[in-house]
Design a protein around this motif. Structure first.
Motif, PDB file in Angstrom:
ATOM      1  N   SER A 129      67.186  55.870  43.355  1.00 55.06           N
ATOM      2  CA  SER A 129      66.799  57.081  42.683  1.00 55.06           C
ATOM      3  C   SER A 129      67.339  57.347  41.291  1.00 55.06           C
ATOM      4  O   SER A 129      68.790  57.467  41.096  1.00 55.06           O
ATOM      5  CB  SER A 129      67.019  58.532  43.586  1.00 55.06           C
ATOM      6  OG  SER A 129      66.288  58.260  45.105  1.00 55.06           O
ATOM      7  N   ASN A 131      67.832  59.489  37.639  1.00 50.83           N
ATOM      8  CA  ASN A 131      67.995  60.723  37.220  1.00 50.83           C
ATOM      9  C   ASN A 131      68.178  60.648  35.709  1.00 50.83           C
ATOM     10  O   ASN A 131      69.449  60.438  35.555  1.00 50.83           O
ATOM     11  CB  ASN A 131      68.775  61.802  37.923  1.00 50.83           C
ATOM     12  CG  ASN A 131      68.304  63.140  37.697  1.00 50.83           C
ATOM     13  OD1 ASN A 131      67.468  63.423  36.836  1.00 50.83           O
ATOM     14  ND2 ASN A 131      69.034  64.071  38.300  1.00 50.83           N
ATOM     15  N   TYR A 145      59.590  55.429  35.052  1.00 50.85           N
ATOM     16  CA  TYR A 145      60.310  54.701  36.297  1.00 50.85           C
ATOM     17  C   TYR A 145      59.531  53.535  36.644  1.00 50.85           C
ATOM     18  O   TYR A 145      58.368  53.673  37.255  1.00 50.85           O
ATOM     19  CB  TYR A 145      60.745  55.724  37.075  1.00 50.85           C
ATOM     20  CG  TYR A 145      61.601  56.857  36.658  1.00 50.85           C
ATOM     21  CD1 TYR A 145      62.953  56.587  36.202  1.00 50.85           C
ATOM     22  CD2 TYR A 145      61.085  58.181  36.489  1.00 50.85           C
ATOM     23  CE1 TYR A 145      63.691  57.320  35.965  1.00 50.85           C
ATOM     24  CE2 TYR A 145      61.925  59.291  35.907  1.00 50.85           C
ATOM     25  CZ  TYR A 145      63.196  58.698  35.721  1.00 50.85           C
ATOM     26  OH  TYR A 145      64.073  59.851  35.264  1.00 50.85           O
ATOM     27  N   ASP A 147      59.665  50.264  39.615  1.00 51.67           N
ATOM     28  CA  ASP A 147      60.458  49.813  40.877  1.00 51.67           C
ATOM     29  C   ASP A 147      60.818  47.987  40.725  1.00 51.67           C
ATOM     30  O   ASP A 147      60.667  47.705  39.637  1.00 51.67           O
ATOM     31  CB  ASP A 147      59.574  50.194  42.019  1.00 51.67           C
ATOM     32  CG  ASP A 147      58.197  49.309  42.305  1.00 51.67           C
ATOM     33  OD1 ASP A 147      58.172  48.396  41.368  1.00 51.67           O
ATOM     34  OD2 ASP A 147      57.541  49.744  42.999  1.00 51.67           O
ATOM     35  N   ASP A 154      56.662  56.639  38.425  1.00 49.11           N
ATOM     36  CA  ASP A 154      56.747  57.843  37.851  1.00 49.11           C
ATOM     37  C   ASP A 154      56.726  57.760  36.526  1.00 49.11           C
ATOM     38  O   ASP A 154      57.176  57.048  35.708  1.00 49.11           O
ATOM     39  CB  ASP A 154      58.022  58.812  38.527  1.00 49.11           C
ATOM     40  CG  ASP A 154      58.074  60.122  38.322  1.00 49.11           C
ATOM     41  OD1 ASP A 154      56.687  60.654  38.258  1.00 49.11           O
ATOM     42  OD2 ASP A 154      58.667  60.881  38.570  1.00 49.11           O
ATOM     43  N   ARG A 156      57.483  60.620  33.445  1.00 51.10           N
ATOM     44  CA  ARG A 156      57.736  62.115  32.912  1.00 51.10           C
ATOM     45  C   ARG A 156      57.853  62.354  31.493  1.00 51.10           C
ATOM     46  O   ARG A 156      57.920  61.270  30.732  1.00 51.10           O
ATOM     47  CB  ARG A 156      59.188  62.284  33.523  1.00 51.10           C
ATOM     48  CG  ARG A 156      59.339  62.336  35.073  1.00 51.10           C
ATOM     49  CD  ARG A 156      58.515  63.165  35.833  1.00 51.10           C
ATOM     50  NE  ARG A 156      59.183  64.529  35.665  1.00 51.10           N
ATOM     51  CZ  ARG A 156      60.014  65.044  36.206  1.00 51.10           C
ATOM     52  NH1 ARG A 156      61.005  64.454  37.250  1.00 51.10           N
ATOM     53  NH2 ARG A 156      60.712  66.298  35.896  1.00 51.10           N
ATOM     54  N   TYR A 166      65.671  64.850  34.874  1.00 53.66           N
ATOM     55  CA  TYR A 166      64.220  64.348  34.993  1.00 53.66           C
ATOM     56  C   TYR A 166      64.533  63.325  36.138  1.00 53.66           C
ATOM     57  O   TYR A 166      64.549  62.051  35.620  1.00 53.66           O
ATOM     58  CB  TYR A 166      63.524  63.904  33.637  1.00 53.66           C
ATOM     59  CG  TYR A 166      63.562  64.759  32.644  1.00 53.66           C
ATOM     60  CD1 TYR A 166      62.403  65.526  32.725  1.00 53.66           C
ATOM     61  CD2 TYR A 166      64.612  65.000  31.737  1.00 53.66           C
ATOM     62  CE1 TYR A 166      62.019  66.774  31.743  1.00 53.66           C
ATOM     63  CE2 TYR A 166      64.397  66.047  30.896  1.00 53.66           C
ATOM     64  CZ  TYR A 166      63.227  66.797  30.815  1.00 53.66           C
ATOM     65  OH  TYR A 166      63.069  67.823  29.865  1.00 53.66           O
ATOM     66  N   SER A 168      63.470  60.562  39.229  1.00 53.56           N
ATOM     67  CA  SER A 168      62.068  59.786  39.529  1.00 53.56           C
ATOM     68  C   SER A 168      61.788  60.136  40.976  1.00 53.56           C
ATOM     69  O   SER A 168      62.476  60.590  41.594  1.00 53.56           O
ATOM     70  CB  SER A 168      62.879  58.269  39.666  1.00 53.56           C
ATOM     71  OG  SER A 168      63.757  58.049  40.514  1.00 53.56           O
ATOM     72  N   ALA A 169      60.537  60.091  40.951  1.00 63.16           N
ATOM     73  CA  ALA A 169      59.760  60.548  42.220  1.00 63.16           C
ATOM     74  C   ALA A 169      59.939  59.708  43.310  1.00 63.16           C
ATOM     75  O   ALA A 169      59.899  59.895  44.426  1.00 63.16           O
ATOM     76  CB  ALA A 169      58.320  60.628  41.853  1.00 63.16           C
ATOM     77  N   GLU A 170      60.266  58.294  43.003  1.00 70.56           N
ATOM     78  CA  GLU A 170      60.429  57.198  43.894  1.00 70.56           C
ATOM     79  C   GLU A 170      61.692  56.583  43.506  1.00 70.56           C
ATOM     80  O   GLU A 170      61.886  56.493  42.160  1.00 70.56           O
ATOM     81  CB  GLU A 170      59.279  56.489  44.040  1.00 70.56           C
ATOM     82  CG  GLU A 170      57.911  57.056  44.514  1.00 70.56           C
ATOM     83  CD  GLU A 170      58.054  57.495  45.907  1.00 70.56           C
ATOM     84  OE1 GLU A 170      58.790  57.033  46.678  1.00 70.56           O
ATOM     85  OE2 GLU A 170      57.008  58.430  46.382  1.00 70.56           O
ATOM     86  N   VAL A 190      50.782  56.218  36.786  1.00 73.88           N
ATOM     87  CA  VAL A 190      51.630  55.614  37.886  1.00 73.88           C
ATOM     88  C   VAL A 190      50.587  54.675  38.421  1.00 73.88           C
ATOM     89  O   VAL A 190      49.423  54.545  38.715  1.00 73.88           O
ATOM     90  CB  VAL A 190      51.833  56.787  38.678  1.00 73.88           C
ATOM     91  CG1 VAL A 190      52.488  56.389  40.152  1.00 73.88           C
ATOM     92  CG2 VAL A 190      52.857  57.848  38.046  1.00 73.88           C
TER      93      VAL A 190
END
Length: 203
Positions: A129, A131, A145, A147, A154, A156, A166, A168-170, A190
């Motif tokens: 995760s 941030n 973001y 993977d 994500d 933003r 801010y 990351s959602a995943e 996304v």
């Protein structure tokens, strides 16, 4: 008392006054040409030399103390192409690679401009995760973001000098920062796939 005797004190007085006037003129002349503290001054190596400008303080520039000019060095980073495969076609970014702690911490702090198709790719050792914050960052940015498989998880928008975080959602292993609005203007969403530089993927 003779006339000559009476004139001697007057001559001494006039001579003293004349010396005082000459001394005052000499002192005034030596003071000309000095530069006041805080002003810009010309170089001392002759005509055509670059001006010696003072450092702009944070208070004067209306910035936080930790971002005053010269306090955040920006050594050159390696540049690599990043290709995003969106529904509208390929989107290319010329990205600076930040792959160690000092580079990731510094990021785009203190930058006053970023090219239209330029950005910074943050590389981490593993998926997690993430941030990000915008402390000491002057530019409005967008962040994607990504993977470990190269998929955007994500996107933003981040505001300059904001105290917001801010996250990351995943979980993600990479983060790509570009000028704010870059992704939306080019249809990047996304789920889009990113071709990362081989030097980054292979470590």
């Amino acid at each position: 008392m003779t006339r000559m005797t009476r004139l001697r004190p007057l001559r001494k007085l006039l001579l003293s006054a004349l010396l005082l006037v000459l001394l005052s003129a000499l002192v005034a002349g030596c003071g000309q040409g000095e530069t006041d503290v805080g002003e810009t001054a010309s170089g001392s190596d002759g005509a055509g030399s670059a001006p010696l400008t003072r450092t702009v303080g944070a208070e004067e520039a209306d910035l936080p103390d930790s971002i005053s000019t010269g306090e955040i060095p920006q050594p050159p980073l390696q540049n690599r192409p990043v290709v995003i495969r969106s529904s509208g076609g390929e989107v290319r970014v010329r990205a600076e690679i930040a792959d160690d702690d000092p580079e990731r911490t510094r990021g785009l702090m203190a930058r006053e401009e970023l090219g239209e198709n330029e950005g910074m790719l943050f590389v981490f050792d593993s998926e997690r995760s993430l941030n990000f914050i915008m402390e000491n960052t002057l530019l409005p940015l967008s962040i994607a973001y990504i993977d470990s498989r190269g998929s955007i998880v994500d996107i933003r928008r981040m505001q300059p000098l904001s105290e917001d975080t801010y996250p990351s959602a995943e979980p993600a292993m990479y983060a790509l920062e570009v000028n704010q609005g870059f992704f939306s203007e080019r249809g990047v969403e996304v789920g889009d796939e990113v071709d990362l530089p081989s030097t980054v993927v292979e470590g």
